[in-house]
Design a protein around this motif. Structure first.
Motif, PDB file in Angstrom:
ATOM      1  N   LEU A 131       0.827  -1.215   0.000  1.00 36.24           N
ATOM      2  CA  LEU A 131       0.000   0.000   0.000  1.00 36.24           C
ATOM      3  C   LEU A 131       0.856   1.257   0.000  1.00 36.24           C
ATOM      4  O   LEU A 131       0.587   2.213  -0.710  1.00 36.24           O
ATOM      5  CB  LEU A 131      -0.898   0.008   1.238  1.00 36.24           C
ATOM      6  CG  LEU A 131      -2.358  -0.359   1.009  1.00 36.24           C
ATOM      7  CD1 LEU A 131      -3.131  -0.189   2.307  1.00 36.24           C
ATOM      8  CD2 LEU A 131      -2.972   0.492  -0.089  1.00 36.24           C
ATOM      9  N   ARG A 132       1.874   1.247   0.837  1.00 32.53           N
ATOM     10  CA  ARG A 132       2.765   2.412   0.910  1.00 32.53           C
ATOM     11  C   ARG A 132       3.409   2.667  -0.445  1.00 32.53           C
ATOM     12  O   ARG A 132       3.447   3.786  -0.939  1.00 32.53           O
ATOM     13  CB  ARG A 132       3.858   2.196   1.961  1.00 32.53           C
ATOM     14  CG  ARG A 132       3.451   2.563   3.353  1.00 32.53           C
ATOM     15  CD  ARG A 132       4.667   2.613   4.232  1.00 32.53           C
ATOM     16  NE  ARG A 132       5.466   3.792   3.919  1.00 32.53           N
ATOM     17  CZ  ARG A 132       5.669   4.772   4.781  1.00 32.53           C
ATOM     18  NH1 ARG A 132       5.160   4.715   5.983  1.00 32.53           N
ATOM     19  NH2 ARG A 132       6.402   5.795   4.445  1.00 32.53           N
ATOM     20  N   TYR A 133       3.920   1.583  -1.035  1.00 35.83           N
ATOM     21  CA  TYR A 133       4.570   1.729  -2.330  1.00 35.83           C
ATOM     22  C   TYR A 133       3.563   2.196  -3.378  1.00 35.83           C
ATOM     23  O   TYR A 133       3.803   3.134  -4.124  1.00 35.83           O
ATOM     24  CB  TYR A 133       5.209   0.400  -2.759  1.00 35.83           C
ATOM     25  CG  TYR A 133       5.852   0.487  -4.126  1.00 35.83           C
ATOM     26  CD1 TYR A 133       7.138   1.032  -4.262  1.00 35.83           C
ATOM     27  CD2 TYR A 133       5.181   0.074  -5.261  1.00 35.83           C
ATOM     28  CE1 TYR A 133       7.716   1.163  -5.499  1.00 35.83           C
ATOM     29  CE2 TYR A 133       5.752   0.199  -6.519  1.00 35.83           C
ATOM     30  CZ  TYR A 133       7.023   0.743  -6.636  1.00 35.83           C
ATOM     31  OH  TYR A 133       7.594   0.873  -7.859  1.00 35.83           O
ATOM     32  N   PHE A 134       2.410   1.540  -3.376  1.00 37.15           N
ATOM     33  CA  PHE A 134       1.375   1.835  -4.368  1.00 37.15           C
ATOM     34  C   PHE A 134       0.946   3.305  -4.292  1.00 37.15           C
ATOM     35  O   PHE A 134       0.837   3.988  -5.304  1.00 37.15           O
ATOM     36  CB  PHE A 134       0.183   0.910  -4.120  1.00 37.15           C
ATOM     37  CG  PHE A 134      -1.004   1.193  -4.988  1.00 37.15           C
ATOM     38  CD1 PHE A 134      -0.976   0.915  -6.343  1.00 37.15           C
ATOM     39  CD2 PHE A 134      -2.165   1.740  -4.448  1.00 37.15           C
ATOM     40  CE1 PHE A 134      -2.064   1.174  -7.153  1.00 37.15           C
ATOM     41  CE2 PHE A 134      -3.269   2.003  -5.251  1.00 37.15           C
ATOM     42  CZ  PHE A 134      -3.215   1.721  -6.606  1.00 37.15           C
ATOM     43  N   ARG A 189       2.560   5.890  -2.810  1.00 37.60           N
ATOM     44  CA  ARG A 189       3.610   6.902  -2.907  1.00 37.60           C
ATOM     45  C   ARG A 189       4.362   6.870  -4.226  1.00 37.60           C
ATOM     46  O   ARG A 189       4.915   7.865  -4.654  1.00 37.60           O
ATOM     47  CB  ARG A 189       4.634   6.701  -1.775  1.00 37.60           C
ATOM     48  CG  ARG A 189       4.026   6.701  -0.393  1.00 37.60           C
ATOM     49  CD  ARG A 189       4.214   8.041   0.277  1.00 37.60           C
ATOM     50  NE  ARG A 189       3.322   8.136   1.427  1.00 37.60           N
ATOM     51  CZ  ARG A 189       3.636   7.728   2.637  1.00 37.60           C
ATOM     52  NH1 ARG A 189       4.832   7.242   2.866  1.00 37.60           N
ATOM     53  NH2 ARG A 189       2.780   7.834   3.617  1.00 37.60           N
ATOM     54  N   HIS A 190       4.437   5.704  -4.863  1.00 37.42           N
ATOM     55  CA  HIS A 190       5.364   5.586  -5.997  1.00 37.42           C
ATOM     56  C   HIS A 190       4.731   5.145  -7.299  1.00 37.42           C
ATOM     57  O   HIS A 190       5.425   4.812  -8.247  1.00 37.42           O
ATOM     58  CB  HIS A 190       6.507   4.621  -5.647  1.00 37.42           C
ATOM     59  CG  HIS A 190       7.282   5.063  -4.450  1.00 37.42           C
ATOM     60  ND1 HIS A 190       8.164   6.125  -4.483  1.00 37.42           N
ATOM     61  CD2 HIS A 190       7.266   4.624  -3.170  1.00 37.42           C
ATOM     62  CE1 HIS A 190       8.669   6.298  -3.266  1.00 37.42           C
ATOM     63  NE2 HIS A 190       8.138   5.401  -2.457  1.00 37.42           N
ATOM     64  N   THR A 191       3.411   5.075  -7.384  1.00 31.10           N
ATOM     65  CA  THR A 191       2.806   4.727  -8.668  1.00 31.10           C
ATOM     66  C   THR A 191       1.891   5.868  -9.116  1.00 31.10           C
ATOM     67  O   THR A 191       1.443   6.673  -8.297  1.00 31.10           O
ATOM     68  CB  THR A 191       1.949   3.447  -8.577  1.00 31.10           C
ATOM     69  OG1 THR A 191       0.844   3.711  -7.708  1.00 31.10           O
ATOM     70  CG2 THR A 191       2.750   2.270  -8.060  1.00 31.10           C
ATOM     71  N   THR A 192       1.638   5.909 -10.407  1.00 33.33           N
ATOM     72  CA  THR A 192       0.768   6.958 -10.955  1.00 33.33           C
ATOM     73  C   THR A 192      -0.629   6.851 -10.354  1.00 33.33           C
ATOM     74  O   THR A 192      -1.231   7.832  -9.950  1.00 33.33           O
ATOM     75  CB  THR A 192       0.671   6.829 -12.482  1.00 33.33           C
ATOM     76  OG1 THR A 192       1.961   6.487 -12.972  1.00 33.33           O
ATOM     77  CG2 THR A 192       0.204   8.106 -13.105  1.00 33.33           C
ATOM     78  N   MET A 193      -1.126   5.619 -10.322  1.00 33.14           N
ATOM     79  CA  MET A 193      -2.467   5.422  -9.769  1.00 33.14           C
ATOM     80  C   MET A 193      -2.522   5.913  -8.327  1.00 33.14           C
ATOM     81  O   MET A 193      -3.472   6.576  -7.922  1.00 33.14           O
ATOM     82  CB  MET A 193      -2.809   3.916  -9.827  1.00 33.14           C
ATOM     83  CG  MET A 193      -4.252   3.603  -9.543  1.00 33.14           C
ATOM     84  SD  MET A 193      -5.337   4.244 -10.848  1.00 33.14           S
ATOM     85  CE  MET A 193      -6.716   4.784  -9.869  1.00 33.14           C
ATOM     86  N   GLY A 194      -1.482   5.587  -7.556  1.00 30.39           N
ATOM     87  CA  GLY A 194      -1.424   6.026  -6.166  1.00 30.39           C
ATOM     88  C   GLY A 194      -1.444   7.536  -6.061  1.00 30.39           C
ATOM     89  O   GLY A 194      -2.175   8.112  -5.248  1.00 30.39           O
ATOM     90  N   ALA A 195      -0.652   8.172  -6.924  1.00 32.62           N
ATOM     91  CA  ALA A 195      -0.599   9.632  -6.908  1.00 32.62           C
ATOM     92  C   ALA A 195      -1.971  10.208  -7.244  1.00 32.62           C
ATOM     93  O   ALA A 195      -2.412  11.201  -6.654  1.00 32.62           O
ATOM     94  CB  ALA A 195       0.440  10.126  -7.908  1.00 32.62           C
ATOM     95  N   GLN A 196      -2.656   9.557  -8.202  1.00 30.38           N
ATOM     96  CA  GLN A 196      -3.995  10.029  -8.562  1.00 30.38           C
ATOM     97  C   GLN A 196      -4.962   9.868  -7.392  1.00 30.38           C
ATOM     98  O   GLN A 196      -5.771  10.738  -7.119  1.00 30.38           O
ATOM     99  CB  GLN A 196      -4.509   9.254  -9.779  1.00 30.38           C
ATOM    100  CG  GLN A 196      -3.751   9.601 -11.050  1.00 30.38           C
ATOM    101  CD  GLN A 196      -4.374   8.977 -12.275  1.00 30.38           C
ATOM    102  OE1 GLN A 196      -5.291   8.162 -12.165  1.00 30.38           O
ATOM    103  NE2 GLN A 196      -3.881   9.353 -13.436  1.00 30.38           N
ATOM    104  N   ILE A 197      -4.848   8.736  -6.691  1.00 30.07           N
ATOM    105  CA  ILE A 197      -5.720   8.513  -5.535  1.00 30.07           C
ATOM    106  C   ILE A 197      -5.490   9.602  -4.491  1.00 30.07           C
ATOM    107  O   ILE A 197      -6.432  10.202  -3.972  1.00 30.07           O
ATOM    108  CB  ILE A 197      -5.480   7.111  -4.927  1.00 30.07           C
ATOM    109  CG1 ILE A 197      -6.003   6.039  -5.868  1.00 30.07           C
ATOM    110  CG2 ILE A 197      -6.146   6.991  -3.571  1.00 30.07           C
ATOM    111  CD1 ILE A 197      -5.789   4.626  -5.396  1.00 30.07           C
ATOM    112  N   LEU A 198      -4.222   9.877  -4.217  1.00 34.25           N
ATOM    113  CA  LEU A 198      -3.920  10.899  -3.214  1.00 34.25           C
ATOM    114  C   LEU A 198      -4.440  12.267  -3.663  1.00 34.25           C
ATOM    115  O   LEU A 198      -4.968  13.046  -2.857  1.00 34.25           O
ATOM    116  CB  LEU A 198      -2.416  10.966  -2.940  1.00 34.25           C
ATOM    117  CG  LEU A 198      -1.830   9.742  -2.231  1.00 34.25           C
ATOM    118  CD1 LEU A 198      -0.331   9.924  -2.005  1.00 34.25           C
ATOM    119  CD2 LEU A 198      -2.529   9.482  -0.893  1.00 34.25           C
TER     120      LEU A 198
END
Lengths: 319, 255, 299
Positions: free
Chosen positions: C164-167, C169-178
């Motif tokens: 989850l942390r990696y997802f 903080r370090h993926t495009t999808m994660g950045a979009q979620i944030l």
């Protein structure tokens, strides 16, 4: 205003004639009336936009109070049993309320649920005190020194319940129009202004919470006395869910929704029980979604829309 | 608590408050005397609203204290300070949007009079006539039975002030009282408002960006910039001060 | 001494399961702003599906080790199909509605799923202990523990946390979620598909609930009502941490898991109450939870 009063009196007279007109439905109506008190309690909180998923705990507290007190004092007067249940649910509501009224929305709903689950498992596990999952018997109380046989008592408890319902609905109706009750609705739209009027939002909600707890307690004691039994199931979450469901079904806009909602709910269940027993919650859930998405004002609003041509839905009023 | 300026009502001493890296107040000293109408001017984001928030207990200062009639009120909650006689009107009107305008007023009146009897009908409390009159006075009689959520911005602002007045305060704190009111009506509204305040003997503090308004209605002006009070004085003197013109009026006039 | 070690290891295993479910709940809340009351049902259904698939595999003579991938597959099946349906058919209609209605809708889903689960799997308890027996036991200080509980469950929880942390903080999808969490409108205006982000988040959160259920299957017998218990428990974990706090949920899951298992050994009568006791105590001192931040409304 007077139209509402006439409707209330007519409803009261019709209900009072139930034992004459349809004697076989007396117990059914007693159960409906008792439950509608608890639903009324949920309705009070919905005024402040709060939903409790644990109010069945007060229902159980009312019922268990009756079990203990009728076991301790044989042939105790039913009015004293009701009073005792009101007091115990008031104290419980105050204690829990002091904590939960710090929260709103999700937290409010879920912490109430947590408390009720604690009570439920406590009632189930503390076998030597609570009789475990079998519960406790509630002995038949007396009224003004008179003892009753089963059939007579059904009639007595019907009228006692009807009287309690009339009294409580009237009181709650007055309360909701009073400054304190109006402040409950104000809490829903602007707590900041409430504080800046010099009021404690928390105390306003606590008052509503305790009132709703007592109403549920009264529902519990009356229903328990009719059935002669208090079981942990009374505190189970599905019971709380049912109360919330009926309140939403009846419509949160008016106290009348609590009664009409309960009668319709119980009637459908009685008829459907044989066929649909196993899918009851499924049907409730689907109906709830349908109401929320397409008829947020519940039965009362539907009634108004169809018969009084008042266009506004609950949602429009709030926005 | 009497000086040559009269009786001291509200006094802030050495207020300090910072949010993260932003210093909102860095040692604010400000007093309000009875009968005064004190305007606070200054650049946007200088912390003027924060001052009202501290005085009413919505925010706690990092240091310093606020006294009302000589009694310290720092750290008390808004409801307690309100009950002591400090009412507040907001920059963004804070109304009960699910209630009508009149109900908003009656709720305010019922608190003051402690009509908290569980069974008394809000619509029938004895202050109703008085509240209707108050609404009439601020020019909102026409929207009396409308839901607060349905009002146009300008009216909402006026009702917000009327609700504060319904509390019969000793001090009224206002945050840009006429912003949102149509330009043509501004002076009329302010005129009636100040008249009402004078009649009721209410002293006031108001945060204002409109210097014309300040010149006309303030009895004293305080200039708030960089977290401190740069100067206070008569409107004439302050508004004509070259520093103030350069730093505040020049930059602050986009109300 | 033995009891302490026993309680500690039990507690950690239990905390791992709690964390899996609670982190899904808290993730969905953090992004969508909705507390999904049906989350507990996803946990229960994840467990039942696992038991069904696992039992079928074993009964038909497949390699019992296949029950391990079955755990994961069941979780994803339930998360994607059931979670996806819930989000698309219902939640997507109510994002703009009042919180009270959102709460009631997920409650309705909860009622429906509890009923469906009873209709499909009945009220008889289900078992699947194949994964547990396959991994065998270890002996610590003279006491036998199952490797599944001592090692597998905690490792699975850690893997999820790291993922989850990696997802995020370090993926495009994660950045979009944030970004959507921060400000949905602003994110949409720069071209992020918020609808898709909500869907993905819900499916991930639902899959974690189902995974919690799947991994719990070998350690417990599946009974009706387990979903209702789990939603309150996972809420207690999430609320204790502060709703929306992912790492915080790990801490509070450990606190609650360990406290509960100590109660099991030392004071069994308060076992059930323990999680709520901790939640209430924490919330009394910190109303927004251990790691939650207080929000002051701008006026």
């Amino acid at each position: 205003m007077s139209k509402g009063l006439i409707a209330a009196i007519v409803a009261l007279i019709v209900l009072a004639l139930v034992p004459v007109g349809a004697p076989s439905t007396v117990v059914f109506f007693t159960l409906c009336l008792a439950k509608s008190l608890a639903v009324l309690g949920i309705l009070v909180l919905i005024r402040a936009d709060q939903v409790s998923f644990g109010h069945a705990m007060y229902f159980a507290i009312g019922a268990y109070t009756a079990a203990y007190i009728t076991a301790e004092f044989r042939n105790i007067d039913i009015m004293l049993v009701i009073l005792a249940a009101a007091i115990s649910s008031l104290i419980a509501g105050l204690l829990v309320g002091l904590f939960v009224t710090r929260y709103r929305g999700i937290f409010f709903g879920m912490i109430n649920l947590a408390f009720s689950m604690v009570l439920y498992s406590g009632l189930e596990k503390a076998f030597h005190i609570t009789g475990g999952s079998d519960g406790l018997r509630i002995r038949r109380p007396t009224l003004m020194g008179m003892e009753f046989k089963r059939a007579e008592f059904d009639l007595v408890i019907f009228y006692v319940t009807l009287a309690m319902v009339a009294l409580c609905f009237w009181l709650v109706w007055r309360y909701l129009r009073s400054p304190l009750g109006q402040a409950l609705g104000a809490l829903k739209t602007n707590e900041t202004r409430l504080e800046y009027l010099g009021l404690s939002a928390r105390r306003v909600l606590l008052t509503g919470y305790v009132i709703s707890a007592v109403l549920c307690g009264l529902g519990g004691v009356l229903l328990g006395t009719v059935q002669g039994l208090a079981t942990p199931e009374h505190a189970f979450w599905s019971r709380s869910a049912e109360l919330v469901f009926i309140a939403v079904l009846g419509g949160p806009g008016h106290v009348a929704g609590a009664l009409s909602g309960t009668v319709i709910f119980e009637a459908v269940r009685t008829f459907a029980a044989a066929v649909l027993d196993d899918s009851w919650q499924l049907i409730l859930g689907i109906t709830l979604i349908v109401i929320i998405l397409w008829a947020p004002g519940g039965l009362v609003e539907l009634w108004k829309r169809v018969f009084l041509r008042k266009g506004k839905t609950g949602e429009e009023v709030q926005k | 608590m009497s000086t040559d300026k009269g009786t001291l009502l509200l006094q802030a001493e050495g207020l300090k408050l910072r949010f993260g890296g932003i210093i909102a107040a860095d040692g604010i000293n400000l007093s309000l005397y009875k009968g005064e109408h004190l305007a606070i001017i200054g650049p946007n984001g200088a912390g003027k609203t924060t001052f009202l928030n501290i005085c009413t207990g919505y925010l706690k200062p990092d240091a310093g204290k606020v006294t009302l009639n000589g009694r310290e009120i720092t750290g008390r909650p808004p409801r307690s300070i309100t009950r002591m006689g400090v009412a507040r009107a907001f920059q963004i009107p804070q109304l009960f949007t699910g209630h009508t305008v009149l109900e908003n007023m009656l709720l305010a009146a019922s608190v003051r009079e402690r009509h908290w009897g569980l069974l008394r009908n809000l619509m029938r409390i004895p202050e109703r006539a008085e509240m209707e009159h108050l609404l009439d006075m601020v020019g909102c009689a026409d929207v009396r039975d409308r839901l607060a959520s349905e009002l146009p911005e300008g009216k909402r602002k006026l009702v917000d002030i009327a609700v504060a007045l319904a509390l019969k305060p000793e001090v009224l704190l206002m945050d840009e009282p006429t912003s949102g009111v149509a330009t043509a009506d501004k002076f009329g509204v302010m005129e009636t408002l100040m008249k009402a305040l004078r009649e009721a003997g209410v002293s006031s503090v108001f945060v204002e960006h409109d210097m014309e308004m300040v010149g006309l209605y303030a009895t004293r002006v305080a200039v708030w910039a960089q977290g401190i009070i740069q100067m206070t004085g008569e409107p004439k003197t302050v508004l004509n001060d070259p520093d103030v013109i350069r730093n505040v009026i020049g930059s602050g006039e986009h109300a | 001494m033995d009891i302490i070690l026993l309680a500690l290891l039990d507690g950690i295993a239990y905390a791992a399961l709690l964390f899996l479910v609670a982190v899904g709940l808290t993730l969905i809340f953090g992004v969508l702003g909705i507390l999904n009351i049906a989350h507990g049902s996803l946990y229960a259904i994840g467990a039942y599906v696992t038991a069904t698939i696992g039992t079928w595999l074993v009964a038909n003579g497949y390699n019992p080790w296949l029950t391990f991938p079955a755990l994961i597959v069941s979780a994803i099946l339930v998360g994607v199909i059931l979670g996806g349906l819930i989000e698309r058919l219902l939640l997507s209609r109510i994002y703009t509605k009042e919180p009270i209605l959102q709460l009631l809708i997920t409650f309705a889903v909860f009622m429906i799923l509890e009923n469906l689960q009873r209709m499909i799997w009945g009220v008889q308890p289900y078992f699947l202990d194949t994964p547990l027996t396959l991994l065998g036991n270890v002996s610590l200080a003279g006491v036998n523990y199952t490797l599944y509980q001592v090692a597998f469950l905690p490792l699975a929880a850690i893997a999820v946390l790291v993922f989850l942390r990696y997802f995020l903080r370090h993926t495009t999808m994660g950045a979009q979620i944030l970004a959507v969490t921060e400000d949905r409108e602003a994110a949409s205006s720069i071209g992020i598909n918020a609808t898709w982000v909500y869907f993905v988040t819900f499916v991930i959160g639902a899959s974690f609930a189902a995974l919690g259920g799947a991994l719990a299957t070998p350690t417990t017998s599946l009974v009706t009502g387990m979903g209702a218990n789990m939603i309150v428990l996972s809420f207690a974990v999430a609320a204790t941490a502060g709703l929306g706090q992912i790492e915080g949920a790990a801490v509070s899951a450990l606190m609650i898991g360990i406290a509960r298992s100590f109660a099991v050994y030392l004071a069994p009568e308060i076992e059930v109450v323990m999680p709520y006791l901790i939640m209430v105590l924490v919330l009394l001192v910190r109303p927004n939870g251990l790691f939650g931040k207080e929000t002051v409304r701008k006026i």
